[in-house]
Design an enzyme around this catalytic site. Structure first.
Site, PDB file in Angstrom:
ATOM      1  N   GLU A  34     -13.563   7.504  -0.144  1.00 17.59           N
ATOM      2  CA  GLU A  34     -12.633   9.013  -0.436  1.00 17.59           C
ATOM      3  C   GLU A  34     -12.970   7.527  -2.526  1.00 17.59           C
ATOM      4  O   GLU A  34     -12.258   5.921  -1.153  1.00 17.59           O
ATOM      5  CB  GLU A  34     -11.298   8.678   0.250  1.00 17.59           C
ATOM      6  CG  GLU A  34     -10.744   9.802   0.905  1.00 17.59           C
ATOM      7  CD  GLU A  34      -9.723   9.093   0.864  1.00 17.59           C
ATOM      8  OE1 GLU A  34      -9.024   8.171   1.421  1.00 17.59           O
ATOM      9  OE2 GLU A  34      -9.341  10.640   1.695  1.00 17.59           O
ATOM     10  N   CYS A  46      -8.930  -3.016  -5.237  1.00 19.93           N
ATOM     11  CA  CYS A  46      -9.102  -1.776  -6.084  1.00 19.93           C
ATOM     12  C   CYS A  46      -9.552  -2.426  -7.232  1.00 19.93           C
ATOM     13  O   CYS A  46      -9.039  -4.150  -8.177  1.00 19.93           O
ATOM     14  CB  CYS A  46      -7.499  -0.630  -5.966  1.00 19.93           C
ATOM     15  SG  CYS A  46      -8.116   0.511  -6.928  1.00 19.93           S
ATOM     16  N   CYS A  92      -4.185   2.865 -13.056  1.00 17.48           N
ATOM     17  CA  CYS A  92      -3.713   3.727 -11.830  1.00 17.48           C
ATOM     18  C   CYS A  92      -2.650   2.803 -11.195  1.00 17.48           C
ATOM     19  O   CYS A  92      -1.930   1.938 -11.117  1.00 17.48           O
ATOM     20  CB  CYS A  92      -4.522   3.818 -10.884  1.00 17.48           C
ATOM     21  SG  CYS A  92      -3.840   5.449  -9.751  1.00 17.48           S
ATOM     22  N   HIS A 148      -0.116  14.409   5.634  1.00 18.57           N
ATOM     23  CA  HIS A 148      -0.138  13.380   7.249  1.00 18.57           C
ATOM     24  C   HIS A 148       1.380  12.881   7.147  1.00 18.57           C
ATOM     25  O   HIS A 148       2.266  12.701   7.911  1.00 18.57           O
ATOM     26  CB  HIS A 148      -0.519  12.325   7.081  1.00 18.57           C
ATOM     27  CG  HIS A 148      -0.821  12.087   5.834  1.00 18.57           C
ATOM     28  ND1 HIS A 148      -1.602  12.505   4.376  1.00 18.57           N
ATOM     29  CD2 HIS A 148      -0.319  10.057   4.818  1.00 18.57           C
ATOM     30  CE1 HIS A 148      -1.281  11.934   3.356  1.00 18.57           C
ATOM     31  NE2 HIS A 148      -0.674  10.457   4.024  1.00 18.57           N
ATOM     32  N   PHE A 205      -9.312   5.326  10.500  1.00 15.05           N
ATOM     33  CA  PHE A 205      -9.742   5.412   9.064  1.00 15.05           C
ATOM     34  C   PHE A 205      -9.230   3.226   8.759  1.00 15.05           C
ATOM     35  O   PHE A 205      -9.059   2.611   8.831  1.00 15.05           O
ATOM     36  CB  PHE A 205      -8.366   5.499   8.329  1.00 15.05           C
ATOM     37  CG  PHE A 205      -7.990   6.613   7.348  1.00 15.05           C
ATOM     38  CD1 PHE A 205      -7.567   6.695   6.555  1.00 15.05           C
ATOM     39  CD2 PHE A 205      -8.042   7.706   8.180  1.00 15.05           C
ATOM     40  CE1 PHE A 205      -7.070   7.721   5.832  1.00 15.05           C
ATOM     41  CE2 PHE A 205      -7.990   9.253   7.315  1.00 15.05           C
ATOM     42  CZ  PHE A 205      -7.667   9.312   6.197  1.00 15.05           C
ATOM     43  N   CYS A 252      -0.646   4.902  -7.140  1.00 12.65           N
ATOM     44  CA  CYS A 252      -0.851   4.649  -6.597  1.00 12.65           C
ATOM     45  C   CYS A 252       0.109   4.676  -5.385  1.00 12.65           C
ATOM     46  O   CYS A 252       1.483   3.315  -5.150  1.00 12.65           O
ATOM     47  CB  CYS A 252      -1.689   3.152  -6.011  1.00 12.65           C
ATOM     48  SG  CYS A 252      -2.344   2.639  -4.531  1.00 12.65           S
ATOM     49  N   ASP A 253       0.306   4.762  -4.455  1.00 13.09           N
ATOM     50  CA  ASP A 253       1.273   4.948  -2.795  1.00 13.09           C
ATOM     51  C   ASP A 253       0.517   4.260  -1.878  1.00 13.09           C
ATOM     52  O   ASP A 253       1.568   4.204  -0.745  1.00 13.09           O
ATOM     53  CB  ASP A 253       1.672   6.213  -2.161  1.00 13.09           C
ATOM     54  CG  ASP A 253       0.642   7.364  -1.927  1.00 13.09           C
ATOM     55  OD1 ASP A 253      -0.687   6.976  -2.147  1.00 13.09           O
ATOM     56  OD2 ASP A 253       1.093   7.876  -1.922  1.00 13.09           O
ATOM     57  N   THR A 254      -0.103   3.395  -1.789  1.00 14.89           N
ATOM     58  CA  THR A 254      -0.780   2.885  -0.940  1.00 14.89           C
ATOM     59  C   THR A 254      -0.993   1.322  -0.445  1.00 14.89           C
ATOM     60  O   THR A 254      -0.802   1.046  -2.068  1.00 14.89           O
ATOM     61  CB  THR A 254      -2.402   2.738  -0.916  1.00 14.89           C
ATOM     62  OG1 THR A 254      -2.500   5.153  -0.319  1.00 14.89           O
ATOM     63  CG2 THR A 254      -3.394   2.423   0.597  1.00 14.89           C
TER      64      THR A 254
END
Length: 216
Positions: free
Chosen positions: A122, A31, A46, A210, A25, A49-51
């Protein structure tokens, strides 16, 4: 061109059509739908988002002055014992973010291909994808421009109040996934996604495996 990367790591893809596949990755910083700062979440396009894609301080991350340098860093994460493409299959890299298409360009695509990588991306679909990507996953977000209307996989986080999955069904994607929105309503969202997929068989359920497996 230089590249800002949050982290680079070896794991298994956890979502969508490629779930379970070994991959490096490469998570790009930045973003165009959220700054990544919690103080800005309430006003972001957004908000779910969890990142963490802020900065370049993650494992393997940093500023890379050229496509060659970044491709070299990605290649270094692929286990050497698996370096034989003939024996173990093609190397696989997932370019994600943040929004990777703010930085991913032809030079980097060529540099990764030269090292034997199959390239997956992605993206939120707000930026047209360059040529040469081997697997394109588009995850549109309500309230954002949607310009990349074709690819290998459409993965819709579900439910989004302004999005009816039916509006995407005629688009030229090979796979259509509903992925339950994470958060306090995850159990309910999962049930809604299950029901929708059962009623509309064009759609398949994507779970974030994951997280269940406890890997990155």
């Amino acid at each position: 061109m230089s590249y800002s990367v949050k982290e680079i790591f070896y794991t298994l893809q956890g979502e969508g059509a490629q779930a379970g596949r070994a991959a490096v990755f490469c998570r790009f910083s930045g973003c165009n739908l959220w700054s990544g700062r919690e103080s800005d979440r309430a006003t972001a396009v957004c908000r779910f988002c969890d990142t963490d894609f802020v900065g370049v301080d993650g494992s393997g991350g940093g500023k890379f002055e050229s496509a060659e340098k970044l491709a070299e860093a990605v290649d270094a994460q692929w286990p050497r014992v698996l370096s034989s493409v003939e024996a173990h299959g093609r190397k696989f890299v997932v370019c994600t973010g943040g929004e990777p298409l703010l930085q991913l360009n032809a030079a980097l695509i060529d540099a990764l291909h030269a090292r034997g990588f199959e390239i997956a991306v992605e993206t939120n679909g707000t930026v047209p994808a360059p040529g040469g990507i081997d697997w394109l996953c588009v995850s549109p977000k309500a309230g954002a421009p949607f310009v990349q209307k074709g690819g290998d996989e459409l993965k819709l986080v579900f439910p989004q109040a302004e999005f009816d999955p039916a509006v995407f069904e005629a688009l030229p994607f090979r796979n259509f996934f509903l992925q339950p929105m994470d958060g306090p309503d995850q159990a309910r969202n999962t049930q809604l996604a299950v029901e929708y997929c059962m009623e509309h068989p064009q759609w398949r359920l994507s779970l974030q495996t994951h997280k269940f497996a406890g890997i990155r």
